[in-house]
Write a protein that holds these residues in place. Structure first.
Motif, PDB file in Angstrom:
ATOM      1  N   SER A  38       0.476  -1.845  -0.079  1.00  0.00           N
ATOM      2  CA  SER A  38       0.071   0.082   0.257  1.00  0.00           C
ATOM      3  C   SER A  38       0.880   0.950   0.071  1.00  0.00           C
ATOM      4  O   SER A  38       0.637   1.953  -0.470  1.00  0.00           O
ATOM      5  CB  SER A  38      -1.070  -0.312   1.393  1.00  0.00           C
ATOM      6  OG  SER A  38      -0.108  -0.141   2.712  1.00  0.00           O
ATOM      7  N   GLN A  39       1.967   1.341   0.785  1.00  0.00           N
ATOM      8  CA  GLN A  39       2.994   2.441   0.659  1.00  0.00           C
ATOM      9  C   GLN A  39       3.582   2.269  -1.281  1.00  0.00           C
ATOM     10  O   GLN A  39       3.046   4.078  -1.255  1.00  0.00           O
ATOM     11  CB  GLN A  39       4.302   2.440   1.461  1.00  0.00           C
ATOM     12  CG  GLN A  39       3.745   2.094   2.954  1.00  0.00           C
ATOM     13  CD  GLN A  39       3.918   3.345   4.094  1.00  0.00           C
ATOM     14  OE1 GLN A  39       4.430   4.774   3.120  1.00  0.00           O
ATOM     15  NE2 GLN A  39       3.093   3.861   4.632  1.00  0.00           N
ATOM     16  N   LEU A  44       3.184   5.075  -6.579  1.00  0.00           N
ATOM     17  CA  LEU A  44       3.791   4.892  -7.878  1.00  0.00           C
ATOM     18  C   LEU A  44       2.140   5.093  -8.652  1.00  0.00           C
ATOM     19  O   LEU A  44       2.458   4.928  -9.642  1.00  0.00           O
ATOM     20  CB  LEU A  44       4.530   3.772  -7.845  1.00  0.00           C
ATOM     21  CG  LEU A  44       5.675   3.151  -7.473  1.00  0.00           C
ATOM     22  CD1 LEU A  44       5.879   2.133  -6.699  1.00  0.00           C
ATOM     23  CD2 LEU A  44       6.233   4.531  -8.380  1.00  0.00           C
ATOM     24  N   ASP A  45       0.499   4.641  -7.753  1.00  0.00           N
ATOM     25  CA  ASP A  45      -0.066   4.360  -8.673  1.00  0.00           C
ATOM     26  C   ASP A  45      -0.637   3.658  -9.701  1.00  0.00           C
ATOM     27  O   ASP A  45      -0.812   4.261 -10.598  1.00  0.00           O
ATOM     28  CB  ASP A  45      -1.309   6.179  -8.789  1.00  0.00           C
ATOM     29  CG  ASP A  45      -2.220   5.849  -9.122  1.00  0.00           C
ATOM     30  OD1 ASP A  45      -2.449   4.823  -8.433  1.00  0.00           O
ATOM     31  OD2 ASP A  45      -3.197   6.846 -10.225  1.00  0.00           O
ATOM     32  N   ASP A  46       0.569   2.477  -9.212  1.00  0.00           N
ATOM     33  CA  ASP A  46       0.827   2.073 -10.577  1.00  0.00           C
ATOM     34  C   ASP A  46       1.020   0.143  -9.819  1.00  0.00           C
ATOM     35  O   ASP A  46       2.327  -0.024  -8.808  1.00  0.00           O
ATOM     36  CB  ASP A  46       1.918   2.136 -11.157  1.00  0.00           C
ATOM     37  CG  ASP A  46       2.385   0.847 -12.277  1.00  0.00           C
ATOM     38  OD1 ASP A  46       2.225  -0.567 -12.070  1.00  0.00           O
ATOM     39  OD2 ASP A  46       2.857   1.158 -13.256  1.00  0.00           O
ATOM     40  N   GLU A  47      -0.588  -0.703  -9.675  1.00  0.00           N
ATOM     41  CA  GLU A  47       0.082  -2.346  -9.264  1.00  0.00           C
ATOM     42  C   GLU A  47       1.234  -2.819  -8.906  1.00  0.00           C
ATOM     43  O   GLU A  47       1.551  -3.490  -8.574  1.00  0.00           O
ATOM     44  CB  GLU A  47      -1.455  -2.832  -9.334  1.00  0.00           C
ATOM     45  CG  GLU A  47      -2.124  -4.437  -9.283  1.00  0.00           C
ATOM     46  CD  GLU A  47      -2.211  -4.280  -7.220  1.00  0.00           C
ATOM     47  OE1 GLU A  47      -1.806  -4.574  -6.428  1.00  0.00           O
ATOM     48  OE2 GLU A  47      -2.609  -2.802  -6.863  1.00  0.00           O
ATOM     49  N   LEU A  82      11.325   1.238   4.203  1.00  0.00           N
ATOM     50  CA  LEU A  82      11.902   0.858   2.801  1.00  0.00           C
ATOM     51  C   LEU A  82      11.020   1.155   2.331  1.00  0.00           C
ATOM     52  O   LEU A  82      11.701   1.032   0.296  1.00  0.00           O
ATOM     53  CB  LEU A  82      12.528  -1.009   2.992  1.00  0.00           C
ATOM     54  CG  LEU A  82      14.006  -1.288   3.631  1.00  0.00           C
ATOM     55  CD1 LEU A  82      13.672  -2.593   4.323  1.00  0.00           C
ATOM     56  CD2 LEU A  82      14.911  -0.550   3.457  1.00  0.00           C
ATOM     57  N   ALA A  83       9.807   0.847   1.614  1.00  0.00           N
ATOM     58  CA  ALA A  83       8.542   0.682   1.156  1.00  0.00           C
ATOM     59  C   ALA A  83       9.015   1.833   0.644  1.00  0.00           C
ATOM     60  O   ALA A  83       8.799   2.329  -0.806  1.00  0.00           O
ATOM     61  CB  ALA A  83       7.722   0.511   1.347  1.00  0.00           C
ATOM     62  N   LEU A  84       9.187   3.538   1.221  1.00  0.00           N
ATOM     63  CA  LEU A  84       8.768   4.266   0.700  1.00  0.00           C
ATOM     64  C   LEU A  84      10.291   5.176  -0.143  1.00  0.00           C
ATOM     65  O   LEU A  84       9.765   5.173  -0.900  1.00  0.00           O
ATOM     66  CB  LEU A  84       8.937   5.404   1.695  1.00  0.00           C
ATOM     67  CG  LEU A  84       8.143   6.274   1.074  1.00  0.00           C
ATOM     68  CD1 LEU A  84       7.280   6.811   1.044  1.00  0.00           C
ATOM     69  CD2 LEU A  84       7.703   7.874   3.534  1.00  0.00           C
ATOM     70  N   ARG A  85      10.831   3.901   0.484  1.00  0.00           N
ATOM     71  CA  ARG A  85      12.475   5.243   0.188  1.00  0.00           C
ATOM     72  C   ARG A  85      12.329   3.695  -1.696  1.00  0.00           C
ATOM     73  O   ARG A  85      12.624   4.804  -2.493  1.00  0.00           O
ATOM     74  CB  ARG A  85      13.547   4.191   0.508  1.00  0.00           C
ATOM     75  CG  ARG A  85      14.980   5.086   0.186  1.00  0.00           C
ATOM     76  CD  ARG A  85      16.575   4.677   0.885  1.00  0.00           C
ATOM     77  NE  ARG A  85      16.158   3.484   0.653  1.00  0.00           N
ATOM     78  CZ  ARG A  85      16.897   2.207   1.719  1.00  0.00           C
ATOM     79  NH1 ARG A  85      18.118   2.712   2.537  1.00  0.00           N
ATOM     80  NH2 ARG A  85      16.833   1.535   1.774  1.00  0.00           N
ATOM     81  N   GLY A  86      12.327   2.787  -1.902  1.00  0.00           N
ATOM     82  CA  GLY A  86      12.392   2.298  -3.123  1.00  0.00           C
ATOM     83  C   GLY A  86      11.097   2.450  -4.061  1.00  0.00           C
ATOM     84  O   GLY A  86      11.021   2.736  -5.337  1.00  0.00           O
ATOM     85  N   ALA A  87       9.552   2.701  -3.716  1.00  0.00           N
ATOM     86  CA  ALA A  87       8.717   3.964  -4.167  1.00  0.00           C
ATOM     87  C   ALA A  87       8.994   4.588  -4.830  1.00  0.00           C
ATOM     88  O   ALA A  87       8.649   5.913  -6.506  1.00  0.00           O
ATOM     89  CB  ALA A  87       8.109   3.599  -3.884  1.00  0.00           C
ATOM     90  N   VAL A  88      10.101   6.092  -3.809  1.00  0.00           N
ATOM     91  CA  VAL A  88       9.999   7.159  -4.364  1.00  0.00           C
ATOM     92  C   VAL A  88      11.504   6.840  -5.497  1.00  0.00           C
ATOM     93  O   VAL A  88      11.622   7.717  -6.609  1.00  0.00           O
ATOM     94  CB  VAL A  88      10.446   8.466  -3.454  1.00  0.00           C
ATOM     95  CG1 VAL A  88      10.860   9.359  -3.414  1.00  0.00           C
ATOM     96  CG2 VAL A  88       9.629   8.083  -2.433  1.00  0.00           C
ATOM     97  N   ARG A  89      12.103   5.478  -5.549  1.00  0.00           N
ATOM     98  CA  ARG A  89      13.653   5.924  -6.092  1.00  0.00           C
ATOM     99  C   ARG A  89      12.701   5.307  -7.413  1.00  0.00           C
ATOM    100  O   ARG A  89      12.898   5.799  -8.541  1.00  0.00           O
ATOM    101  CB  ARG A  89      14.397   4.927  -5.576  1.00  0.00           C
ATOM    102  CG  ARG A  89      14.991   4.655  -6.453  1.00  0.00           C
ATOM    103  CD  ARG A  89      16.537   3.724  -5.993  1.00  0.00           C
ATOM    104  NE  ARG A  89      15.920   2.911  -5.218  1.00  0.00           N
ATOM    105  CZ  ARG A  89      16.281   1.763  -3.550  1.00  0.00           C
ATOM    106  NH1 ARG A  89      16.736   2.679  -3.122  1.00  0.00           N
ATOM    107  NH2 ARG A  89      15.593   1.320  -3.876  1.00  0.00           N
ATOM    108  N   ARG A  90      11.522   4.510  -7.784  1.00  0.00           N
ATOM    109  CA  ARG A  90      11.224   4.161  -8.855  1.00  0.00           C
ATOM    110  C   ARG A  90      10.363   5.030  -9.763  1.00  0.00           C
ATOM    111  O   ARG A  90      10.257   5.064 -11.084  1.00  0.00           O
ATOM    112  CB  ARG A  90       9.934   2.742  -8.262  1.00  0.00           C
ATOM    113  CG  ARG A  90       9.559   2.450  -9.750  1.00  0.00           C
ATOM    114  CD  ARG A  90       8.537   0.783  -9.096  1.00  0.00           C
ATOM    115  NE  ARG A  90      10.317   0.128  -9.043  1.00  0.00           N
ATOM    116  CZ  ARG A  90      10.754  -0.216  -9.602  1.00  0.00           C
ATOM    117  NH1 ARG A  90      10.966  -0.521 -11.017  1.00  0.00           N
ATOM    118  NH2 ARG A  90      11.476  -2.178  -9.287  1.00  0.00           N
ATOM    119  N   LEU A  91       9.595   5.777  -8.458  1.00  0.00           N
ATOM    120  CA  LEU A  91       9.114   6.736  -9.492  1.00  0.00           C
ATOM    121  C   LEU A  91       9.739   7.822  -9.940  1.00  0.00           C
ATOM    122  O   LEU A  91       9.800   8.469 -10.953  1.00  0.00           O
ATOM    123  CB  LEU A  91       8.370   8.169  -7.898  1.00  0.00           C
ATOM    124  CG  LEU A  91       7.316   8.823  -8.606  1.00  0.00           C
ATOM    125  CD1 LEU A  91       6.461   8.566  -9.537  1.00  0.00           C
ATOM    126  CD2 LEU A  91       6.774   9.656  -7.396  1.00  0.00           C
TER     127      LEU A  91
END
Length: 197
Positions: A38-39, A44-47, A82-91
Motif C-alpha cells: 500500500s505504501q 506510484l499509483d501502479d499495481e 524501505l517501501a517508501l524509499r524504494g517507491a520514491v526511487r522507482r518514481l
C-alpha cells in the motif's frame, strides 16, 4: 523495558532473519506485505510497480537483516521506510526515463514538479501508515465520521460511547493524521531511516 529497547518481537525477528530462517521471512511478509504494497502503490499509483517494490523490500530484508537498527525505530517503521524509499526511487527513475524518451535528454526539466509529487505521495503514504497504526477506537471513529459521513452524535451512537468520547476520539485521530505532512513516521527522523529517500 527501556524506551530505546525494541519490542521483543522485533529483536527476535532480526535474530531469526540473521540466522537465515525462511519461516521468519514468511512471518514478516505475512505481517507487513500489505503495508509495503500500500505504501508503494500510494506513491506510484501502479499495481505492477508496487508489486516490484514489495518484492525488492522483502529481498532486501532477507539479504540484509543487519541493516535494521532497532535504535532507529520498530521493524514496522523500517519496512515501511524501505517501501517508501524504494517507491520514491522507482518514481524518480520512471519520470527521468519518460522525459528522456520524450526529449532525448537525461534530466527532467522540472525537478521541482517531481519533488512536489514525491512530497504529496510521501505525505499520503504517511497518512496511510498513521491510520493503520493508530488505536482501533480512533480509527473506527474516523472511518464512521469521514468515510461513512456520520456526525459526532451518530458516531457516538454507532460506537456506543458518549458524545464527548466520540468528539475526543475524532479530535485525537485528526491530530495524529495532521502529523502526516509535518512529521516523519516513527523512526524516520533525519538522523535515522528517513535520511535519504
Amino acid at each position: 523495558m527501556a524506551k530505546d529497547t525494541p519490542p521483543r518481537w522485533d529483536r527476535r525477528m532480526q535474530q531469526r532473519l540473521s540466522r537465515g530462517e525462511a519461516a521468519a521471512l514468511g512471518e514478516l511478509y505475512d505481517r507487513f506485505a500489505s503495508l509495503v504494497h500500500s505504501q508503494a502503490h500510494r506513491v506510484l499509483d501502479d499495481e505492477d510497480a508496487a508489486d516490484l517494490v514489495t518484492r525488492e523490500v522483502f529481498t532486501h530484508v532477507w539479504e540484509h537483516p543487519e541493516t535494521y537498527d532497532p535504535r532507529q525505530g520498530s521493524m514496522r517503521s523500517w519496512v515501511a521506510h524501505l517501501a517508501l524509499r524504494g517507491a520514491v526511487r522507482r518514481l524518480r527513475a520512471a519520470e527521468a526515463d519518460a522525459y528522456a524518451d520524450e526529449h532525448g535528454e537525461d534530466a527532467p526539466p522540472d525537478p521541482d514538479g517531481l519533488e512536489e509529487r514525491v512530497r504529496r505521495a510521501t505525505a499520503a503514504a504517511r497518512a496511510d501508515y498513521i491510520v493503520a497504526a493508530m488505536p482501533v477506537p480512533l480509527r473506527k471513529a474516523l472511518e464512521l465520521a469521514y468515510v461513512q459521513r456520520r456526525d459526532y452524535r451518530q458516531t457516538a451512537a454507532d460506537l456506543e460511547v458518549t458524545e464527548d468520547e466520540a468528539r475526543r476520539r475524532l479530535r485525537l485521530g485528526l491530530q495524529l493524521l495532521s502529523t502526516a505532512n509535518t512529521r516523519p513516521m516513527e523512526g524516520f527522523s533525519t538522523a535515522g531511516y528517513g535520511r535519504t529517500l
